[in-house]
Design a protein around this motif. Structure first.
Motif, PDB file in Angstrom:
ATOM      1  N   ALA A  54      39.581  75.242  13.625  1.00  0.00           N
ATOM      2  CA  ALA A  54      38.858  76.143  12.720  1.00  0.00           C
ATOM      3  C   ALA A  54      39.756  76.638  11.586  1.00  0.00           C
ATOM      4  O   ALA A  54      39.302  77.385  10.717  1.00  0.00           O
ATOM      5  N   GLY A  55      41.014  76.253  11.599  1.00  0.00           N
ATOM      6  CA  GLY A  55      41.959  76.734  10.587  1.00  0.00           C
ATOM      7  C   GLY A  55      42.581  78.039  11.017  1.00  0.00           C
ATOM      8  O   GLY A  55      41.964  78.818  11.758  1.00  0.00           O
ATOM      9  N   GLY A  56      43.801  78.312  10.589  1.00  0.00           N
ATOM     10  CA  GLY A  56      44.470  79.556  10.965  1.00  0.00           C
ATOM     11  C   GLY A  56      45.027  79.471  12.370  1.00  0.00           C
ATOM     12  O   GLY A  56      44.842  78.465  13.064  1.00  0.00           O
ATOM     13  N   PRO A  57      45.728  80.532  12.804  1.00  0.00           N
ATOM     14  CA  PRO A  57      46.316  80.513  14.138  1.00  0.00           C
ATOM     15  C   PRO A  57      45.255  80.673  15.218  1.00  0.00           C
ATOM     16  O   PRO A  57      44.114  81.056  14.930  1.00  0.00           O
ATOM     17  N   TYR A  58      45.644  80.379  16.444  1.00  0.00           N
ATOM     18  CA  TYR A  58      44.771  80.565  17.608  1.00  0.00           C
ATOM     19  C   TYR A  58      44.414  82.041  17.715  1.00  0.00           C
ATOM     20  O   TYR A  58      45.238  82.907  17.439  1.00  0.00           O
ATOM     21  N   GLN A  59      43.152  82.308  18.073  1.00  0.00           N
ATOM     22  CA  GLN A  59      42.746  83.706  18.282  1.00  0.00           C
ATOM     23  C   GLN A  59      42.589  83.964  19.772  1.00  0.00           C
ATOM     24  O   GLN A  59      42.041  83.145  20.498  1.00  0.00           O
ATOM     25  N   ARG A  60      43.078  85.116  20.180  1.00  0.00           N
ATOM     26  CA  ARG A  60      43.029  85.495  21.584  1.00  0.00           C
ATOM     27  C   ARG A  60      41.581  85.482  22.090  1.00  0.00           C
ATOM     28  O   ARG A  60      40.668  85.932  21.412  1.00  0.00           O
ATOM     29  N   ARG A  61      41.381  84.978  23.311  1.00  0.00           N
ATOM     30  CA  ARG A  61      40.044  84.941  23.931  1.00  0.00           C
ATOM     31  C   ARG A  61      39.933  86.037  24.978  1.00  0.00           C
ATOM     32  O   ARG A  61      40.909  86.394  25.619  1.00  0.00           O
ATOM     33  N   ASP A  62      38.717  86.523  25.123  1.00  0.00           N
ATOM     34  CA  ASP A  62      38.425  87.570  26.096  1.00  0.00           C
ATOM     35  C   ASP A  62      37.132  87.206  26.815  1.00  0.00           C
ATOM     36  O   ASP A  62      36.218  86.696  26.185  1.00  0.00           O
TER      37      ASP A  62
END
Lengths: 144, 101
Positions: A41-49
């Motif tokens: 998706a572009g950009g860094p990994y986003q934390r999942r919850d």
């Protein structure tokens, strides 16, 4: 099979175990991607919850207990949209014009706490399951 | 994994017996009937457990270890319930057969 036997307790515990397994998977994913700077998706990994919701227990649907005894399920895995951590590293291929690299908004300590919580909750689920099984076995022993 | 099914041909006779004794008055619970039901439950649970173990062995991502263990524990409990019902029925039968006349 009647709707409120010990199997109901087993179903509830089983749903909890599945939910905790998912939580463990998500925590592992967060830890593994703590340094991931590039995603599809572009950009860094986003934390999942994980988002846990109470759900019907199979077999109790349409009975008076459907609302009283509830199972649990992970209904959504949401993404933490807090800003990424910026680190100055001009040589990095993902560095922006100012020389900063966006790293995931992940704190490994938090993830470890999440993992320990999932592990303990899993243990608790196993205990309640074993208790239900023990009670059923004691019931089978009536009159012996 | 090929586990022999509980509802083997040798036990098929049990159901036939149930049909004969099924002439009991409606509303009354027949011991043979309740055993047949317990056996059917045990068969279903055993089938579910085998299915779960097979799916896990095949690497089905939706099948966790605990689901397999729970399914086999349920099978274990239902089989033991069926056995208990059978033992009670036999006990009652022997008690009657030993009646002194």
């Amino acid at each position: 099979m009647s709707t409120m036997d010990f199997f109901t307790a087993m179903e509830v515990s089983a749903s909890g175990l599945s939910a905790e397994r998912t939580r463990m998977n998500v925590a592992a994913s967060n830890l593994a991607n703590a340094q991931t700077t590039q995603t599809a998706a572009g950009g860094p990994y986003q934390r999942r919850d994980v988002v846990m919701s109470s759900v019907d227990v199979p077999g109790t649907r349409n009975t008076q207990f459907a609302q009283a005894v509830r199972g649990v399920a992970v209904t959504q895995i949401s993404q933490d949209t807090t800003a990424p951590r910026l680190e100055y590293d001009p040589g990095h291929p993902q560095a922006n014009a100012q020389g900063y690299v966006a790293y995931p908004n992940i704190n490994p300590v938090e993830e470890m706490v999440d993992m320990i919580t999932a592990s303990r909750a899993y243990e608790a689920g196993i205990t309640s399951m074993s208790t239900a099984v023990n009670m059923a076995e004691r019931a089978l022993g009536i009159g012996r | 994994m090929n586990v022999a099914s509980i509802a083997s041909p040798e036990l098929a006779g049990v159901k036939a017996t149930t049909e004969i004794t099924g002439a009991a008055k409606p509303g009354k619970v027949d011991l043979a009937d309740s055993f047949a039901k317990a056996l059917e439950n045990a068969h279903n649970a055993e089938h579910t457990a085998t299915d779960a173990a097979e799916r896990f062995a095949n690497g089905d991502p939706g099948m966790g270890i605990h689901e397999v263990m729970i399914a086999s524990e349920k099978a274990n409990l239902t089989v033991r319930y069926a056995t208990t019902v059978k033992n009670k029925a036999l006990e009652a039968y022997r008690e009657l057969m030993n009646t002194q006349v």
